[in-house]
Design a protein around this motif. Structure first.
Motif, short mmCIF file in Angstrom:
data_model
loop_
_atom_site.label_atom_id
_atom_site.label_comp_id
_atom_site.label_asym_id
_atom_site.label_seq_id
_atom_site.Cartn_x
_atom_site.Cartn_y
_atom_site.Cartn_z
N CYS A 45 2.79 5.14 -7.91
CA CYS A 45 2.85 4.41 -9.19
C CYS A 45 1.96 5.09 -10.23
O CYS A 45 2.34 5.19 -11.41
N LEU B 194 9.37 -0.16 -4.32
CA LEU B 194 9.19 -1.62 -4.32
C LEU B 194 10.18 -2.27 -3.36
O LEU B 194 11.28 -1.76 -3.16
N CYS C 100 13.39 1.09 -9.90
CA CYS C 100 12.20 1.90 -9.63
C CYS C 100 12.64 3.32 -9.24
O CYS C 100 13.30 3.49 -8.21
N PRO C 101 12.28 4.32 -10.03
CA PRO C 101 12.80 5.67 -9.76
C PRO C 101 12.23 6.27 -8.48
O PRO C 101 12.76 7.26 -7.98
N GLU C 102 11.17 5.66 -7.95
CA GLU C 102 10.55 6.20 -6.73
C GLU C 102 10.87 5.37 -5.50
O GLU C 102 10.31 5.61 -4.43
N VAL D 138 6.93 2.19 -17.84
CA VAL D 138 7.60 2.53 -16.57
C VAL D 138 8.77 1.56 -16.39
O VAL D 138 8.72 0.42 -16.88
N PRO D 139 9.84 1.99 -15.69
CA PRO D 139 11.03 1.13 -15.58
C PRO D 139 10.75 -0.27 -15.03
O PRO D 139 11.33 -1.25 -15.51
N CYS D 140 9.83 -0.40 -14.05
CA CYS D 140 9.60 -1.75 -13.50
C CYS D 140 9.03 -2.68 -14.57
O CYS D 140 9.39 -3.85 -14.63
N CYS E 256 3.83 7.94 -11.58
CA CYS E 256 4.98 7.46 -12.38
C CYS E 256 4.49 7.00 -13.76
O CYS E 256 5.08 7.33 -14.80
S1 SF4 Z 1 8.67 2.07 -11.60
FE1 SF4 Z 1 8.20 2.12 -9.41
S2 SF4 Z 1 6.90 3.90 -9.10
FE2 SF4 Z 1 6.95 3.46 -11.29
S3 SF4 Z 1 5.13 2.15 -11.61
FE3 SF4 Z 1 6.86 0.80 -11.25
S4 SF4 Z 1 6.83 0.39 -9.08
FE4 SF4 Z 1 5.54 2.16 -9.42
#
Ligand code: SF4
Ligand SMILES: Cc1cc2nc3c(=O)[nH]c(=O)nc-3n(C[C@H](O)[C@H](O)[C@H](O)COP(=O)(O)OP(=O)(O)OC[C@H]3O[C@@H](n4cnc5c(N)ncnc54)[C@H](O)[C@@H]3O)c2cc1C
Ligand code: SF4
Length: 572
Positions: free
Chosen positions: A498, A556, A551-553, A512-514, A501
């Motif tokens: 995170c 979650l 979440c691109p990674e 960030v997308p989330c 990211c």
């Molecule tokens: S989008 Fe995913 S990786 Fe990026 S901050 Fe949010 S939870 Fe973390």
């Protein structure tokens, strides 16, 4: 010594699919006299409290299962008597003449429903019917989530009903487990049994219910265009209900290129349109909520709809038909067919994998899978040719805002009218004319995110009543969230991922997308000892699972909560 609790059938989710299954199985067991034990687990504090839909639905399956549904006071908001498909600019609106749009969007005669009320009604029917069938022991548990799938000797043996099971009492076992849980835990069954070649792709549906000053009951609009003019697939819906109530919502695909596609904000932009303003200005917001819809259709279906010890139904299976936004009747048909197959198996004392196979065979012959196959390229058509939504639709919308849909349609063809005509022809061939291009592959939604995405410019709606627009934290209040002490229902797997990211998106001046895409102000960035870290206000969460999908990674996981915690969607 604790004893093992084992039912014949365990239904995970008090969903339209599972409640239809339960009711039909009771009817069959009444006739056959077969002794059965059945349990239903619903994570919401009551049946219907964590179910959300549009909804406009054809009653054909309802009529099969409850032919006397009207006498039984089935909750109907309205019968559609005025169905429209419209294209919106930010100020103009064009109702497409009915002869020009796909028949699937003609909803005349369909029922306008509040699905949470329908589910509560179905649960009452099951309870009432069970009184009449003494050979069936039916246990209905609300506020109980299935947390983990239990697999023993290669078959699904049941579920745990707490996050960290300590003893046998924390499990419920069954000869067969039916998952109508929108994938909350049944995705583990799909993964464990390697049932998927193609990922599921998702959209998020966000919805508000308004108390208006005028009566719009029976009026149904589906819309394209404003505020989705950046190439993202999706649209809006407005359904008139009794008592001057109005449903306003949007379904927005999560394969959007925009890493900051905030669904709740999009819904507010939608509501700023003068046409919607004319209906809600002076009115009152009653409820807000959101949930995912599986959009992949035929080619995202698992290879098997059953595994040893379990079957998948409704959205957990992925049978929603995105072309006509129909999931309720499909889910119910899954339940109806499953009841018959399971009853035959129970009568023979056979709950083996072979005994579950007819579920897939019969569902495949039903309208559920037949329609899915017929419309298998609908969603893909828009992924394959991004110009349809990213280039042509905004031009049509501009024409509408300028007062002339025709000039919009003509301008959509410039500077390459032949290319545009060919694009239109190819799209129609795939969507409407049965062209076959064989199996297609999707990529997981988050893979479509373009971190440097630039939102195309489009004029904002002219004026709007500020009292009709809600910020995300304010909207959460209308989702009625309530959590037990110590609730921890979202796992973040790796905090360092995170941090990286957040660095990447901060460098681009983006969230960030989330954080951006959450429907309920849960995710945030905290600065701890000069490091930007991901944090969560879990007490706001409305369980939509959007954050997990975008979440691109893949960092979650949204889990079911305990003790009936979460949103209260009654009325949605
Ligand atoms: S989008 Fe995913 S990786 Fe990026 S901050 Fe949010 S939870 Fe973390
Ligand atoms: C905004 C929106 C608009 C829509 N509009 C329409 C429409 O107009 N017409 C239409 O036909 N369809 C529409 N749909 C789709 C339709 O609502 C779904 O396809 C349908 O509800 C799927 O039914 P289901 O039986 O799969 O269960 P769901 O409706 O998904 O219900 C799942 C149930 O399982 C429970 N549950 C989940 N996990 C667990 C667990 N681990 N343990 C215990 N319980 C659990 C949930 O709380 C819930 O009660 C819409 C959907 C949305 C979100
Ligand atoms: S935290 Fe995730 S699951 Fe909860 S409301 Fe936000 S997007 Fe939905």
């Amino acid at each position: 010594m604790s004893t093992r609790i084992e039912y014949d059938l365990l239904l995970v989710g008090g969903s339209p699919s599972n409640l239809t299954l339960a009711f039909r199985l009771l009817e069959l067991a009444k006739d056959s006299g077969k002794k059965l034990t059945i349990a239903i687990l619903e994570k919401g504090k009551e049946f219907g409290s964590q179910v959300i839909s549009g909804a406009v639905s054809h009653p054909h399956v309802l009529e099969k299962v409850w032919p006397n549904y009207k006498e039984l006071n089935f909750p109907i908001e309205a019968v559609c008597n005025d169905s429209n498909l419209s294209v919106l600019g930010s100020s103009g609106k064009w109702d497409i003449p009915s002869k020009l749009y796909p028949k699937s969007f003609d909803k005349n005669g369909y029922l306008v429903l509040t699905l949470s009320h329908v589910v509560a009604w179905m649960a009452r029917q099951v309870q009432e019917k069970a009184k009449d069938v003494p050979n069936v022991e039916m246990d209905l548990f609300t506020g109980f989530s299935a947390h983990q799938v239990v697999i023993e000797d290669g078959r699904v043996a049941g579920v745990s009903v707490v996050e960290n099971p300590q003893s046998e009492e924390d499990y419920v076992y069954a000869k067969v487990t039916a998952f109508g849980d929108k994938g909350f835990i049944s995705r583990d069954v799909i993964d464990k049994f390697k049932l998927r070649d193609n990922p599921q792709i998702w959209s998020v549906g966000v919805k508000e219910v308004w108390q208006c000053n005028e009566d719009y009951s029976g009026k149904v609009w589906h819309t394209l265009g404003w505020p989705l003019l950046d190439g993202t697939f999706g649209g809006g819906f407005v359904y008139g209900m009794k008592d001057k109530k109005l449903t306003i919502g949007m379904v927005i695909s999560l394969d959007s290129a925009d890493p900051n596609m905030n669904p709740q904000l999009k819904l507010q932009e939608y509501k700023k349109h003068p046409w919607i303003q004319s209906m809600i200005s002076g009115g009152k917001l009653l409820k807000y909520g959101a949930a995912l819809l599986p959009e992949g259709g035929y080619y995202s279906l698992p290879k098997q709809y059953y595994v040893p010890g379990a079957i998948l139904l409704g959205d957990a299976l992925g049978v929603l038909n995105v072309k006509n936004l129909a999931g309720i009747d499909r889910a119910m048909e899954c339940g109806r067919i499953a009841a018959e197959v399971l009853h035959e198996g129970f009568l023979k004392g056979d709950t083996s994998e072979a005994a579950l196979k007819p579920y897939q065979e019969r569902l495949s012959k039903s309208f559920v899978i037949q329609d899915s196959f017929r419309d298998r390229y609908f969603r893909y058509t828009f992924q394959k040719n991004p110009k349809l939504l990213g280039q042509y639709l905004p031009k049509v919308a501009r024409g509408i805002d300028g007062g002339s849909p025709i000039s919009g349609l003509i301008s959509a063809g410039f500077p390459n009218p032949i290319g545009a005509a060919l694009d239109g022809w190819r799209a129609l061939s795939l969507m409407e004319r049965g062209q076959d291009i064989g199996p297609i592959k999707y990529e997981a939604d988050y893979k479509h995110i373009v971190p440097d995405f630039v939102t195309p410019k489009y004029d904002e709606p002219p004026t709007f009543d500020k009292n009709t627009i809600y910020s995300r934290p304010d909207a959460v209040f209308y989702a009625g969230t309530k959590y037990h002490e110590g609730n921890q229902h979202i796992d973040e797997f790796n905090a360092d991922v995170c941090i990286e990211c957040i660095k990447r998106y901060s460098a681009r001046n983006k969230a960030v997308p989330c954080v951006a895409d959450c429907t309920a102000e849960v995710h945030r960035v905290d600065v701890v000892e000069s490091v930007k870290r991901h944090g969560m206000s879990l007490e706001n969460c409305i369980h939509c699972r959007t954050c997990e999908v975008v979440c691109p990674e893949v960092n979650l996981r949204v889990k079911p909560t305990e003790q009936g915690s979460g949103p209260d969607f009654m009325g949605l």
